[in-house]
Scaffold this active site. Structure first.
Site, PDB file in Angstrom:
ATOM      1  N   ASP A   1     102.868   5.827  91.957  1.00  0.00           N
ATOM      2  CA  ASP A   1     102.303   6.764  91.147  1.00  0.00           C
ATOM      3  C   ASP A   1     102.637   8.181  91.478  1.00  0.00           C
ATOM      4  OD1 ASP A   1     100.973   5.069  89.170  1.00  0.00           O
ATOM      5  OD2 ASP A   1      99.400   4.991  90.500  1.00  0.00           O
TER       6      ASP A   1
ATOM      7  N   ASP B   1     103.458   0.875  83.647  1.00  0.00           N
ATOM      8  CA  ASP B   1     103.252   2.198  84.059  1.00  0.00           C
ATOM      9  C   ASP B   1     104.446   2.767  84.645  1.00  0.00           C
ATOM     10  OD1 ASP B   1     101.211   0.352  83.825  1.00  0.00           O
ATOM     11  OD2 ASP B   1      99.306   1.761  84.462  1.00  0.00           O
TER      12      ASP B   1
HETATM   13  N1  GLY Z   1      98.608   3.821  85.366  1.00  0.00           N
HETATM   14  C1  GLY Z   1      97.187   3.187  85.332  1.00  0.00           C
HETATM   15  C2  GLY Z   1      96.603   3.387  83.626  1.00  0.00           C
HETATM   16  O1  GLY Z   1      97.461   3.519  82.802  1.00  0.00           O
HETATM   17  O2  GLY Z   1      95.331   3.291  83.821  1.00  0.00           O
END
Ligand code: GLY
Length: 434
Positions: free
Chosen positions: A147, A205
């Site tokens: 992330d 993601d």
């Molecule tokens: N990256 C985590 C979400 O989209 O909730």
């Protein structure tokens, strides 16, 4: 004429010329003005209230009802510890949920401040954007998640665009190095998570973290960042998608690059289509085309976009939290998936001959989000801009609540829309710049 007078005359002529190039928009874009006004006020309110905590606004704590979760997940019973961990205390319920700098959402609040500053020219927002971006400085040393792209590109990445300096460039580069450190050559992908029982989990993601690598490749001239981003996108294209262009949330790999498991973490079930996952996908592949000019990525983004427009059946174009969730009065919509989709489709609309259909669809989403059904009233909603998103329903977390990333991508979509329509805020008014 002395030099000073000449300069004044030149300045006056340029000002008059610029003013004459501005007109009031012919179409009714009052919804944009309303969205920007609410955003500026809410962000400043949050910035003041959170000041001094060393944390950032993330969402509002909501509770959940186990029977409701069972109905949405179409299961008879649920026994999972994650949901229990997320259940807020009575005192926390309805209050702002803050997050620390190592949270995956930490970059969105500073990023929203940067966008709001860019769109309104309000210098208070700029000062707050700098203050909250600086909070994230220690993230440059963090290696524990994929992330990093979300965290640093949305905060420092916008700072680099709007107020560049050497420190910002260094933070971006160091973070990109740490993200590249999670790339596995045999698998051809960046590892997403370090928790859980998966061998090498990659979530859809993760496509959103590639923009950090593309930006650092451009800033440094070092193509290694871009090469890793492209390889990750190709591996994900091959393994994450079904024949109908919907995607799994989690694909875990064996060390030789074969697939270990395909699952969901935040969707209804393994083979369902989790709404935000589909949004991350169309955004990610649109960005890959922007950065590479490789039509493989463009064609893929178009397929995903068409799938989204076909599968989302709601009147307001805001999807339910999972496309396969049972639709009842109580099924929550996910404004965050909608705002990510709107931002992506506006960009996609500029890349294809029949782009108008994507722009129209994005405008419909943005009008819905800017309506009273989703846009907060100033002073309400704990300082967030939008209402009605879903974080992780199966885990009982952040159900039908504001989310800082819904706000971020809403502002990004407004910015992209305004740029396309040549709209700008001048002296508090929306103007068309010819
Ligand atoms: N990256 C985590 C979400 O989209 O909730």
């Amino acid at each position: 004429m002395n030099n000073m007078k000449k300069k004044l005359v030149l300045f006056a002529s340029v000002t008059i010329a610029l003013a004459s190039c501005q007109t009031a928009p012919k179409e009714d874009y009052s919804w944009i003005k309303k969205g920007l006004d609410v955003a500026s006020a809410q962000l400043q309110l949050s910035a003041e209230e959170v000041d001094g905590t060393g944390q950032l606004p993330r969402s509002i704590r909501t509770g959940y009802d186990m029977d409701f979760l069972c109905r949405q997940l179409e299961r008879d019973s649920l026994t999972f510890k994650d949901s229990l961990r997320a259940q807020p205390t009575a005192e926390q319920l309805g209050k702002r949920r803050l997050c620390g700098v190592y949270d995956w959402t930490s970059g969105f609040f500073p990023g929203s401040l940067w966008y709001a500053y860019e769109l309104t020219g309000n210098d208070t927002l700029k000062a707050e954007a700098i203050q909250y971006t600086n909070l994230l400085n220690p993230v440059r040393y963090y290696k524990g998640t994929h992330d990093l792209g979300f965290m640093i590109n949305c905060s420092y990445g916008n700072a680099e665009r709007l107020a560049p300096n050497d420190t910002i460039a260094a933070v971006m580069r160091e973070t990109a190095d740490n993200l590249c450190g999670r790339f596995n050559d045999s698998i051809g992908a960046i590892r997403s998570w370090d928790f859980g029982t998966w061998n090498f989990p990659v979530i859809i993601d993760n496509m959103m973290n590639l923009d950090l690598l593309f930006n650092v490749a451009k800033a440094t001239g070092d193509n290694k960042y871009k090469d890793i981003a492209i390889k990750h996108a190709m591996t994900t294209m091959h393994n994450h998608f079904r024949p109908d262009y919907t995607c799994w949330h989690v694909v875990s790999y064996n060390n030789d690059g074969t697939v270990e498991r395909k699952q969901t973490h935040q969707g209804k079930n393994d083979d369902s289509s989790w709404a935000r996952g589909q949004a991350w996908a169309v955004y990610g592949y649109t960005a890959c085309y922007r950065e590479t000019n490789d039509s493989t990525f463009l064609n893929f983004a178009v397929k995903i976009a068409d799938m989204i427009m076909d599968r989302v059946k709601t009147d307001d174009a805001i999807p339910y939290w999972d496309y396969d969730a049972p639709v009842t009065e109580e099924t929550p919509r996910d404004a965050s998936a909608a705002s990510v989709t709107a931002s992506a489709l506006i960009e996609l609309s500029t890349m294809v001959p029949d782009g108008k259909k994507y722009l129209d669809y994005a405008e419909k989403i943005l009008k819905s989000l800017s309506s009273d059904a989703y846009l907060a009233k100033v002073g309400d909603n704990q300082g967030f801009i939008l209402m009605h998103s879903v974080g992780s329903l199966p885990n009982g977390s952040e159900i039908d609540t504001p989310l800082n990333y819904a706000d971020y991508y809403y502002l990004e979509a407004l910015k992209r829309f305004m740029e396309l329509k040549k709209l700008r805020v001048e002296n508090g008014e929306l103007r068309v710049i010819q």
